[in-house]
Design a protein around this motif. Structure first.
Motif, PDB file in Angstrom:
ATOM      1  N   GLU A   1      37.865  24.448  46.031  1.00  0.00           N
ATOM      2  CA  GLU A   1      37.503  25.434  45.010  1.00  0.00           C
ATOM      3  C   GLU A   1      38.715  26.274  44.608  1.00  0.00           C
ATOM      4  O   GLU A   1      38.912  26.590  43.427  1.00  0.00           O
ATOM      5  CB  GLU A   1      36.381  26.346  45.538  1.00  0.00           C
ATOM      6  N   THR A   2      39.553  26.615  45.594  1.00  0.00           N
ATOM      7  CA  THR A   2      40.755  27.403  45.295  1.00  0.00           C
ATOM      8  C   THR A   2      41.734  26.586  44.464  1.00  0.00           C
ATOM      9  O   THR A   2      42.346  27.111  43.511  1.00  0.00           O
ATOM     10  CB  THR A   2      41.431  27.854  46.626  1.00  0.00           C
ATOM     11  N   LYS A   3      41.873  25.307  44.807  1.00  0.00           N
ATOM     12  CA  LYS A   3      42.777  24.430  44.049  1.00  0.00           C
ATOM     13  C   LYS A   3      42.299  24.271  42.614  1.00  0.00           C
ATOM     14  O   LYS A   3      43.099  24.281  41.675  1.00  0.00           O
ATOM     15  CB  LYS A   3      42.866  23.063  44.747  1.00  0.00           C
ATOM     16  N   ALA A   4      40.962  24.176  42.437  1.00  0.00           N
ATOM     17  CA  ALA A   4      40.400  24.021  41.090  1.00  0.00           C
ATOM     18  C   ALA A   4      40.682  25.241  40.231  1.00  0.00           C
ATOM     19  O   ALA A   4      40.955  25.115  39.029  1.00  0.00           O
ATOM     20  CB  ALA A   4      38.895  23.789  41.191  1.00  0.00           C
ATOM     21  N   LYS A   5      40.661  26.420  40.858  1.00  0.00           N
ATOM     22  CA  LYS A   5      40.935  27.658  40.107  1.00  0.00           C
ATOM     23  C   LYS A   5      42.407  27.730  39.675  1.00  0.00           C
ATOM     24  O   LYS A   5      42.744  28.402  38.695  1.00  0.00           O
ATOM     25  CB  LYS A   5      40.614  28.888  40.967  1.00  0.00           C
ATOM     26  N   MET A   6      43.286  27.050  40.427  1.00  0.00           N
ATOM     27  CA  MET A   6      44.711  27.084  40.109  1.00  0.00           C
ATOM     28  C   MET A   6      45.042  26.193  38.895  1.00  0.00           C
ATOM     29  O   MET A   6      46.071  26.371  38.266  1.00  0.00           O
ATOM     30  CB  MET A   6      45.518  26.613  41.328  1.00  0.00           C
ATOM     31  N   ASN A   7      44.188  25.214  38.620  1.00  0.00           N
ATOM     32  CA  ASN A   7      44.455  24.263  37.531  1.00  0.00           C
ATOM     33  C   ASN A   7      43.981  24.800  36.176  1.00  0.00           C
ATOM     34  O   ASN A   7      43.131  25.635  36.082  1.00  0.00           O
ATOM     35  CB  ASN A   7      43.769  22.923  37.825  1.00  0.00           C
TER      36      ASN A   7
ATOM     37  N   TYR B   1      45.785  29.543  48.592  1.00  0.00           N
ATOM     38  CA  TYR B   1      45.691  28.098  48.825  1.00  0.00           C
ATOM     39  C   TYR B   1      46.471  27.680  50.079  1.00  0.00           C
ATOM     40  O   TYR B   1      45.967  26.932  50.918  1.00  0.00           O
ATOM     41  CB  TYR B   1      46.211  27.334  47.604  1.00  0.00           C
TER      42      TYR B   1
END
Length: 300
Positions: A294-300, A259
């Protein structure tokens, strides 16, 4: 493409002596080397060196299956620096040089092509089916001219005594005339001295580019190299300079970044260049921002 051009295009032929003692592969790489010279804007020096490496990997890949690949990497302390080439069994060949424009000082009487790479290491990697890790082995460069180094590698790392020729012919205008190579390998049950006789013969053999320029094709060269031993053709295939890079592959590579790394480059688009074929890909700011989301969504 005319009929004559098609008949004599870049191809590789494989054969075996009728007594089963020797294997031979002969390849024409004229258009492969011309394409490499054009794509990378290579100096004469690098055209010859990378041309030999591309030819070498095409020959080495002829022993593989399907889309298995072989990679050659030469790292030297000379002005060329790093040289890389790879090929697969279906005849796709590609490569690049770290410093594509360098030349040697030919005004020096003692200048030699081996000065271009200097002291260094040659590494071969084979990417094979059903093997999680590539098979990799390395040798120190013994000459830096690629041809002798490949022959040395075959004996040291593969334990296969071999006769090797790798040739790139240049015109007075600095263009590639013809290019190609051959490798003859001793089979395990061959009598002692068999390959040594052929190695002696290769010292007097015409260069492959000269034979091609004289109108000989890979079939003729295979017979000449093996004469008086009879040889039987096993296989033949086309050979091309071909790279599988795409915009999608570069975007997927960016997606592998973390990220914070993506955030650092999200203010503007990115121009990415493929080392192997020099193709440029422009990735827009919007595409990078999408990856960031998309990367931020995977972190949540």
């Amino acid at each position: 493409m005319s009929k004559d051009d098609f008949i004599t295009k870049d191809r590789l032929i494989k054969g075996i002596s009728k007594n089963g003692h020797l294997k031979i592969s002969v390849v024409k790489t004229t258009d492969v080397v011309k394409t490499a010279q054009k794509k990378h804007n290579l100096s004469l020096l690098n055209t010859v060196l990378l041309g030999r490496a591309l030819t070498a990997t095409a020959l080495m890949a002829s022993e593989l299956k399907g889309e298995e690949r072989v990679k050659m990497r030469i790292e030297g302390k000379g002005p060329v620096g790093l040289l890389a080439a790879e090929a697969n069994r279906v005849g796709e060949v590609r490569g690049y040089v770290q410093n594509p424009h360098v030349e040697l000082d030919y005004s020096r009487e003692d200048v030699d092509i081996s000065d271009a790479l200097g002291v260094g290491v040659l590494t071969f990697s084979k990417i094979l089916y059903n093997e999680a890790e590539p098979r990799t082995s390395s040798i120190e460069l013994i000459s830096g001219n690629v041809t002798d180094d490949l022959a040395y590698y075959m004996v040291q790392s593969e334990q296969i005594p071999s006769a090797v020729l790798l040739d790139v012919g240049m015109t007075d205008e600095g263009k590639v005339n013809e290019a190609g190579g051959l490798i003859i390998q001793r089979m395990p049950d061959a009598p002692e001295g068999t390959i040594e006789e052929l190695q002696e013969k290769m010292l007097e053999f015409e260069s492959i580019d000269t034979l091609l320029a004289e109108g000989n094709y890979i079939d003729d060269i295979m017979e000449m190299a093996m004469d008086p031993i009879e040889v039987k053709e096993l296989d033949r295939q086309p050979v091309d300079f071909f790279c599988r890079c795409t915009r999608e592959r570069f975007i997927n590579a960016l997606a592998m970044l973390g990220y914070e790394d993506l955030k650092e480059i999200s203010d503007e688009g990115q121009e990415l260049v493929c080392h192997y074929c020099n193709e440029q890909y422009n990735i827009t700011q919007e595409e990078i921002e999408k990856l960031l989301m998309e990367t931020k969504a995977k972190m949540n």
